[in-house]
Design a protein around this motif. Structure first.
Motif, PDB file in Angstrom:
ATOM      1  N   HIS A 167       0.838  -1.207   0.000  1.00 20.46           N
ATOM      2  CA  HIS A 167       0.000   0.000   0.000  1.00 20.46           C
ATOM      3  C   HIS A 167       0.873   1.257   0.000  1.00 20.46           C
ATOM      4  N   PRO A 168       0.271   2.388  -0.439  1.00 15.50           N
ATOM      5  CA  PRO A 168       1.025   3.649  -0.450  1.00 15.50           C
ATOM      6  C   PRO A 168       1.172   4.210   0.964  1.00 15.50           C
ATOM      7  N   TRP A 169       1.805   5.354   1.067  1.00 21.33           N
ATOM      8  CA  TRP A 169       2.038   5.977   2.366  1.00 21.33           C
ATOM      9  C   TRP A 169       1.023   7.067   2.662  1.00 21.33           C
ATOM     10  N   MET A 170       0.769   7.255   3.929  1.00 20.84           N
ATOM     11  CA  MET A 170       0.011   8.426   4.358  1.00 20.84           C
ATOM     12  C   MET A 170       1.035   9.478   4.780  1.00 20.84           C
ATOM     13  N   LEU A 171       0.996  10.609   4.087  1.00 19.34           N
ATOM     14  CA  LEU A 171       1.971  11.671   4.334  1.00 19.34           C
ATOM     15  C   LEU A 171       1.299  12.850   5.019  1.00 19.34           C
ATOM     16  N   PHE A 172       2.088  13.855   5.312  1.00 20.40           N
ATOM     17  CA  PHE A 172       1.546  15.048   5.948  1.00 20.40           C
ATOM     18  C   PHE A 172       1.370  16.138   4.905  1.00 20.40           C
ATOM     19  N   GLY A 173       0.207  16.777   4.910  1.00 17.53           N
ATOM     20  CA  GLY A 173      -0.005  17.913   4.015  1.00 17.53           C
ATOM     21  C   GLY A 173      -1.408  17.894   3.445  1.00 17.53           C
TER      22      GLY A 173
END
Ligand SMILES: [Zn+2]
Length: 350
Positions: free
Chosen positions: A290-296
């Protein structure tokens, strides 16, 4: 009826309290577990913590406590977050549990006895934070390809797992099982960037690390993270190297899906797959990266990884306290695209 369905998350590394980006995976996996139960499957859902390695040794030392005290504390926090997020896991495995450690030693011994592990000398570039050796060709601009930090020359006596012996088997297996590595882009990446370029034997022990499972026949060495951590998926079910497996193993293995971050697909689709094949065990049906959860802000082009030094870390327990658990779960499941990275800010959450 009630066909078995076994799914797992990656085990969380117990260096520090995890942020919401780390918790995303467990909520996504929980949603799938609940969905399969509703469909009538007999679901077994495994999660847990990865508790060995040099980084943990160093952090514990800095805090003036033992590595065991450190991992007990962090594993407790991680389990607390799973419970807070209403995650319906069936088992929470810890790699410092005596049963896991004994089974990992038996796996190592078996692979050694049958000639798939041999003693050699490792010469390479070492990244201390990642605890990874790299070859010159794997470096990106002379830096660690995973974290971008400086690497140093290092050499040590070590045991190796003969991955090279199984390269053509693995390539064929992946070609013949098109759903094994998912999504498609990850499969292409594995085949073209790693497997077809040549799979090198993997260093599976360390003499420089103390906090780990000792190699059963050579206690100067501890078993390095790959065999220790990856084996959790079968030790948790009562896999025994001598073939006298527990009931859970007989019922649930092979896993239907390992849900993991896109950055560790390589370890699962190459190292783990070859390990299982060498042990003579069936291969999981799917590895889902799965992809990443990033900040923004999701509409912004600039998304960052969460980190303490950037001051952009969001924790699951703080979100749950402010918004309630279902709001947090809803955000994670609805705002995260499955094919590309997603993001979170307090403004968006509100
Ligand atoms: Zn690194």
């Amino acid at each position: 009826m009630h066909e078995p369905y076994y799914l797992t998350t990656a085990i969380a590394y117990t260096s520090r309290k995890p942020h919401i980006g780390n918790s995303y995976e467990i909520v996504m996996t929980d949603a799938l577990a609940r969905f399969r139960r509703m469909q009538g499957y007999d679901v077994y859902f495994l999660t847990g913590t990865d508790e060995h390695g040099q980084k943990i040794e160093e952090i514990a030392k800095e805090s003036g406590i033992t590595p065991q005290e450190h991992v007990d504390k962090i594993a407790g926090e991680i389990r607390g977050i799973c419970d807070l997020l209403n995650v319906s896991y069936n088992q929470f495995i810890r790699t410092t549990s005596p049963e896991h450690m004994r089974r990992v030693q038996d796996i190592f011994q078996k692979l050694y006895d049958q000639g798939d592990i041999y003693k050699g000398e490792y010469v390479g570039k070492y990244c201390t934070p990642c605890e990874s050796f790299w070859t010159e060709s794997q470096l990106v601009n002379g830096k660690c390809p995973d974290c971008g930090r400086d690497v140093r020359d290092a050499k040590e006596e070590a045991y190796f797992l003969k991955l090279s012996k199984y390269q053509s088997w693995l390539e064929e297996y992946i070609e013949q099982n098109p759903d094994f590595i998912y999504p498609e882009a990850r499969k292409k990446e594995m085949l073209n960037n790693f497997i077809k370029k040549g799979v090198q034997d993997l260093c599976v022990s360390r003499t420089t690390v103390k906090w780990g499972i000792p190699v059963p026949f050579d206690d100067k060495h501890v078993i390095y993270i790959w065999i220790d951590a990856l084996s959790n998926y079968i030790t948790a079910l009562g896999y025994e190297a001598n073939g006298n497996h527990g009931e859970l193993y007989k019922k649930y293995w092979p896993a239907n899906v390992h849900i993991i971050g896109k950055d560790i697909v390589r370890f699962h689709s190459i190292y783990w797959t070859i390990m299982l094949h060498a042990l003579g065990e069936p291969i999981p049906k799917q590895v889902f990266g799965h992809p990443w959860m990033l900040f923004g802000d999701p509409k912004s082009k600039v998304l960052e990884k969460m980190s303490k030094s950037r001051g952009n870390v969001i924790y699951a327990d703080e979100l749950v306290e402010k918004f309630g658990v279902d709001a947090v779960r809803y955000y994670l499941l609805s705002e995260m695209p499955f094919a590309q990275d997603g993001s979170i800010t307090y403004e968006n959450m509100i």
